[in-house]
Motif scaffolding. Structure first.
Motif, mmCIF file in Angstrom:
data_model
loop_
_atom_site.group_PDB
_atom_site.id
_atom_site.type_symbol
_atom_site.label_atom_id
_atom_site.label_comp_id
_atom_site.label_asym_id
_atom_site.label_seq_id
_atom_site.Cartn_x
_atom_site.Cartn_y
_atom_site.Cartn_z
ATOM 1 N N ILE A 65 32.675 34.098 34.233
ATOM 2 C CA ILE A 65 33.756 33.846 35.208
ATOM 3 C C ILE A 65 33.992 35.090 36.056
ATOM 4 O O ILE A 65 34.129 35.001 37.284
ATOM 5 C CB ILE A 65 35.057 33.421 34.485
ATOM 6 N N LEU A 66 34.032 36.259 35.426
ATOM 7 C CA LEU A 66 34.232 37.497 36.181
ATOM 8 C C LEU A 66 33.105 37.707 37.187
ATOM 9 O O LEU A 66 33.349 38.041 38.350
ATOM 10 C CB LEU A 66 34.332 38.688 35.227
ATOM 11 N N LYS A 67 31.875 37.520 36.734
ATOM 12 C CA LYS A 67 30.722 37.686 37.626
ATOM 13 C C LYS A 67 30.783 36.696 38.789
ATOM 14 O O LYS A 67 30.551 37.073 39.941
ATOM 15 C CB LYS A 67 29.423 37.493 36.841
ATOM 16 N N ASP A 68 31.147 35.441 38.507
ATOM 17 C CA ASP A 68 31.261 34.425 39.561
ATOM 18 C C ASP A 68 32.326 34.776 40.589
ATOM 19 O O ASP A 68 32.296 34.283 41.716
ATOM 20 C CB ASP A 68 31.587 33.047 38.965
ATOM 21 N N VAL A 154 42.023 41.804 26.668
ATOM 22 C CA VAL A 154 43.340 41.474 27.234
ATOM 23 C C VAL A 154 43.564 42.284 28.509
ATOM 24 O O VAL A 154 44.047 41.758 29.517
ATOM 25 C CB VAL A 154 44.471 41.716 26.211
ATOM 26 N N ARG A 155 43.198 43.554 28.483
ATOM 27 C CA ARG A 155 43.360 44.404 29.679
ATOM 28 C C ARG A 155 42.509 43.887 30.847
ATOM 29 O O ARG A 155 42.945 43.884 31.997
ATOM 30 C CB ARG A 155 43.001 45.850 29.353
ATOM 31 N N VAL A 156 41.303 43.437 30.553
ATOM 32 C CA VAL A 156 40.428 42.873 31.584
ATOM 33 C C VAL A 156 41.041 41.580 32.133
ATOM 34 O O VAL A 156 41.073 41.373 33.353
ATOM 35 C CB VAL A 156 39.008 42.630 31.022
ATOM 36 N N LEU A 157 41.531 40.737 31.245
ATOM 37 C CA LEU A 157 42.167 39.489 31.690
ATOM 38 C C LEU A 157 43.353 39.775 32.601
ATOM 39 O O LEU A 157 43.520 39.138 33.641
ATOM 40 C CB LEU A 157 42.621 38.664 30.482
ATOM 41 N N ARG A 158 44.173 40.715 32.206
ATOM 42 C CA ARG A 158 45.359 41.056 33.008
ATOM 43 C C ARG A 158 44.959 41.609 34.369
ATOM 44 O O ARG A 158 45.540 41.261 35.386
ATOM 45 C CB ARG A 158 46.217 42.057 32.232
ATOM 46 N N LYS A 159 43.956 42.455 34.385
ATOM 47 C CA LYS A 159 43.555 43.094 35.643
ATOM 48 C C LYS A 159 42.890 42.121 36.609
ATOM 49 O O LYS A 159 43.182 42.140 37.807
ATOM 50 C CB LYS A 159 42.606 44.260 35.348
ATOM 51 N N TYR A 160 42.004 41.258 36.106
ATOM 52 C CA TYR A 160 41.191 40.438 36.996
ATOM 53 C C TYR A 160 41.568 38.955 37.021
ATOM 54 O O TYR A 160 41.217 38.258 37.978
ATOM 55 C CB TYR A 160 39.709 40.549 36.605
#
Length: 188
Positions: A65-68, A154-160
């Motif tokens: 999902i992040l890459k997309d 969790v930090r990645v989810l919050r940021k992106y």
């Protein structure tokens, strides 16, 4: 056995809370309960909670999902170190991935005074945020190296991916593992 071939006790176990699941959701809710400067906020709704938890538990889907969405995953640490999902597998339900134990987990966290649920303004939905006691426990969990991977995600989810539940649901519906599964089927 039920009609899906699942033993009765095994089916009941899906609805129970576990300490691991409670810790994971506490860290997730706490990660979305604070703004800079100590201002309180909340994780808005069960749909958003379920979608974020799915991405937290399934790192290979999180990375995809992040890459997309244009995020360079090489720069945000090892998301896919654990190929298998954390805790138990989620199942496909009406609005995508769902864990039948959410009600028990949230009830346990709220009942212990670690999380509070409140009506979101202008909505029928609920917001979730950690209490002072819940925040203290989340801080202690983050200091335990066994929660390092969860905290990083969790930090990645919050940021992106601090998006609405509907937006996150749309992201997940681009995954064939979600769209091609039937209701109550475990997601891999």
């Amino acid at each position: 056995m039920n009609s899906n071939g699942v033993a009765r006790g095994e089916a009941r176990a899906r609805f129970r809370s576990t300490p691991e699941a409670e810790a994971r959701l506490l860290l997730l809710i706490d990660g979305f309960s604070h703004k800079r400067g100590g201002v309180r906020r909340s994780l808005e709704g069960r749909v958003k909670l379920a979608k974020l938890d799915f991405l937290l538990r399934y790192p290979h889907h999180l990375a995809r999902i992040l890459k997309d969405h244009g995020v360079q995953t090489e720069n945000i640490g090892s998301l896919t170190a654990d190929v298998a999902p954390l805790d138990s597998r989620m199942m496909r339900y009406r609005y995508g991935p769902w864990d039948p134990s959410y009600y028990a987990i949230l009830g346990a966290l709220i009942g212990r005074g670690l999380v509070e649920a409140f009506q979101l303004p202008g909505s029928r939905g609920l917001g979730y945020s950690t209490t002072a006691v819940g925040t203290e426990l989340a801080i202690r969990l983050r200091q335990d190296e066994s929660f390092e991977t969860i905290d990083q995600r969790v930090r990645v989810l919050r940021k992106y991916l601090d998006k609405s539940g509907s937006t996150l649901k749309g992201y997940l519906y681009t995954l064939p593992e979600i769209t091609n599964s039937t209701w109550y089927e475990e997601i891999s």
